[in-house]
Write a protein that holds these residues in place. Structure first.
Motif, PDB file in Angstrom:
ATOM      1  N   SER A  97       0.144  -9.606 -86.575  1.00 32.39           N
ATOM      2  CA  SER A  97      -0.795 -10.063 -86.089  1.00 32.39           C
ATOM      3  C   SER A  97      -2.162  -9.694 -85.706  1.00 32.39           C
ATOM      4  O   SER A  97      -2.026  -8.843 -84.630  1.00 32.39           O
ATOM      5  CB  SER A  97      -0.263 -11.136 -84.864  1.00 32.39           C
TER       6      SER A  97
ATOM      7  N   LEU B   5     -12.108 -15.842 -83.297  1.00 36.19           N
ATOM      8  CA  LEU B   5     -12.353 -15.939 -84.384  1.00 36.19           C
ATOM      9  C   LEU B   5     -13.714 -15.188 -84.692  1.00 36.19           C
ATOM     10  O   LEU B   5     -13.754 -14.527 -85.682  1.00 36.19           O
ATOM     11  CB  LEU B   5     -12.379 -17.369 -85.183  1.00 36.19           C
TER      12      LEU B   5
ATOM     13  N   LYS C  24     -14.373 -12.064 -87.326  1.00 34.38           N
ATOM     14  CA  LYS C  24     -15.204 -12.119 -88.463  1.00 34.38           C
ATOM     15  C   LYS C  24     -16.071 -11.017 -88.377  1.00 34.38           C
ATOM     16  O   LYS C  24     -16.674 -10.427 -89.413  1.00 34.38           O
ATOM     17  CB  LYS C  24     -16.155 -13.362 -88.429  1.00 34.38           C
TER      18      LYS C  24
ATOM     19  N   ASP D  50      -8.926 -15.954 -98.592  1.00 30.14           N
ATOM     20  CA  ASP D  50      -8.797 -17.131 -97.856  1.00 30.14           C
ATOM     21  C   ASP D  50      -9.753 -17.395 -96.729  1.00 30.14           C
ATOM     22  O   ASP D  50     -10.775 -16.748 -96.335  1.00 30.14           O
ATOM     23  CB  ASP D  50      -7.244 -16.781 -97.153  1.00 30.14           C
ATOM     24  N   GLU D  51      -9.535 -18.727 -96.443  1.00 28.39           N
ATOM     25  CA  GLU D  51     -10.401 -19.352 -95.142  1.00 28.39           C
ATOM     26  C   GLU D  51     -10.392 -18.250 -94.032  1.00 28.39           C
ATOM     27  O   GLU D  51      -9.056 -17.821 -93.413  1.00 28.39           O
ATOM     28  CB  GLU D  51      -9.977 -20.686 -94.819  1.00 28.39           C
TER      29      GLU D  51
ATOM     30  N   GLY E 220      -9.836 -17.034 -90.519  1.00 35.49           N
ATOM     31  CA  GLY E 220      -9.111 -17.692 -89.604  1.00 35.49           C
ATOM     32  C   GLY E 220      -7.629 -18.139 -90.053  1.00 35.49           C
ATOM     33  O   GLY E 220      -6.900 -18.396 -89.064  1.00 35.49           O
ATOM     34  N   SER E 221      -7.574 -18.210 -91.328  1.00 37.33           N
ATOM     35  CA  SER E 221      -6.243 -18.891 -91.614  1.00 37.33           C
ATOM     36  C   SER E 221      -4.972 -17.750 -91.475  1.00 37.33           C
ATOM     37  O   SER E 221      -5.747 -16.705 -91.094  1.00 37.33           O
ATOM     38  CB  SER E 221      -6.378 -19.157 -93.183  1.00 37.33           C
ATOM     39  N   ALA E 222      -3.930 -18.217 -91.362  1.00 40.14           N
ATOM     40  CA  ALA E 222      -2.880 -17.251 -91.213  1.00 40.14           C
ATOM     41  C   ALA E 222      -3.108 -16.053 -92.538  1.00 40.14           C
ATOM     42  O   ALA E 222      -3.029 -14.806 -91.824  1.00 40.14           O
ATOM     43  CB  ALA E 222      -1.671 -17.719 -91.246  1.00 40.14           C
ATOM     44  N   ALA E 223      -3.123 -16.539 -93.713  1.00 39.68           N
ATOM     45  CA  ALA E 223      -3.297 -15.433 -94.806  1.00 39.68           C
ATOM     46  C   ALA E 223      -4.404 -14.595 -94.647  1.00 39.68           C
ATOM     47  O   ALA E 223      -4.269 -13.362 -94.826  1.00 39.68           O
ATOM     48  CB  ALA E 223      -3.414 -16.191 -96.124  1.00 39.68           C
ATOM     49  N   TRP E 224      -5.517 -14.914 -94.118  1.00 37.01           N
ATOM     50  CA  TRP E 224      -6.871 -14.219 -93.852  1.00 37.01           C
ATOM     51  C   TRP E 224      -6.641 -13.176 -92.652  1.00 37.01           C
ATOM     52  O   TRP E 224      -6.811 -12.167 -92.787  1.00 37.01           O
ATOM     53  CB  TRP E 224      -8.082 -15.166 -93.520  1.00 37.01           C
ATOM     54  N   ASN E 225      -5.748 -13.767 -91.880  1.00 39.13           N
ATOM     55  CA  ASN E 225      -5.634 -12.784 -90.541  1.00 39.13           C
ATOM     56  C   ASN E 225      -4.740 -11.757 -90.903  1.00 39.13           C
ATOM     57  O   ASN E 225      -4.854 -10.487 -90.245  1.00 39.13           O
ATOM     58  CB  ASN E 225      -5.226 -13.551 -89.541  1.00 39.13           C
TER      59      ASN E 225
END
Length: 132
Positions: A70, A84, A88, A100-101, A103-108
């Motif tokens: 995380s 966020l 960024k 990915d978007e 802030g999304s889980a995949a992006w994080n």
């Protein structure tokens, strides 16, 4: 200081000591018969940065956070802004765009791996499972 610079200095506080000293001022050509100018000292040897995982595991509060996957928990562990907007900014500093978007889980998760890869690229020893 950049967010990535803050992350790096929190993990490796002595890493700043490895910076080379500023170059000596340029002097005019020596006069004939004058003693030679003093030798310029060599930069200090690089400080081995060490293994990231044991350093982070030893930090207070590490056991209650999932810093290994995380980015938010990693930033919290280091006492840094985990918003966020900060994530960024961190992404732009290390040239991470992600698919990915934001802030999304995949992006994080992908940002976390990119940060770990950047730490490794700057001399830290990061286990492969944290970078890939």
């Amino acid at each position: 200081m950049s967010i990535f610079g803050s992350i790096f200095s929190k993990i490796f506080p002595s890493a700043k000591a490895a910076e080379a000293p500023p170059p000596p001022p340029v002097e005019a050509a020596p006069t004939p018969g004058a003693p030679p100018p003093p030798a310029v000292p060599a930069p200090p040897p690089a400080i081995p940065l060490g293994d990231v995982a044991p350093i982070l595991d030893a930090m207070p509060g590490a056991s209650g956070l999932n810093w290994r996957t995380s980015i938010v928990d990693l930033l919290k562990l280091l006492g840094l802004d985990s918003s966020l907007a900060a994530r960024k900014q961190l992404a732009s500093e290390i040239l991470f765009s992600g698919n990915d978007e934001p802030g999304s889980a995949a992006w994080n998760i992908a940002l976390h791996k990119a940060v770990m890869a950047s730490i490794a690229a700057n001399g830290g020893t990061v286990p492969a499972d944290l970078k890939d």
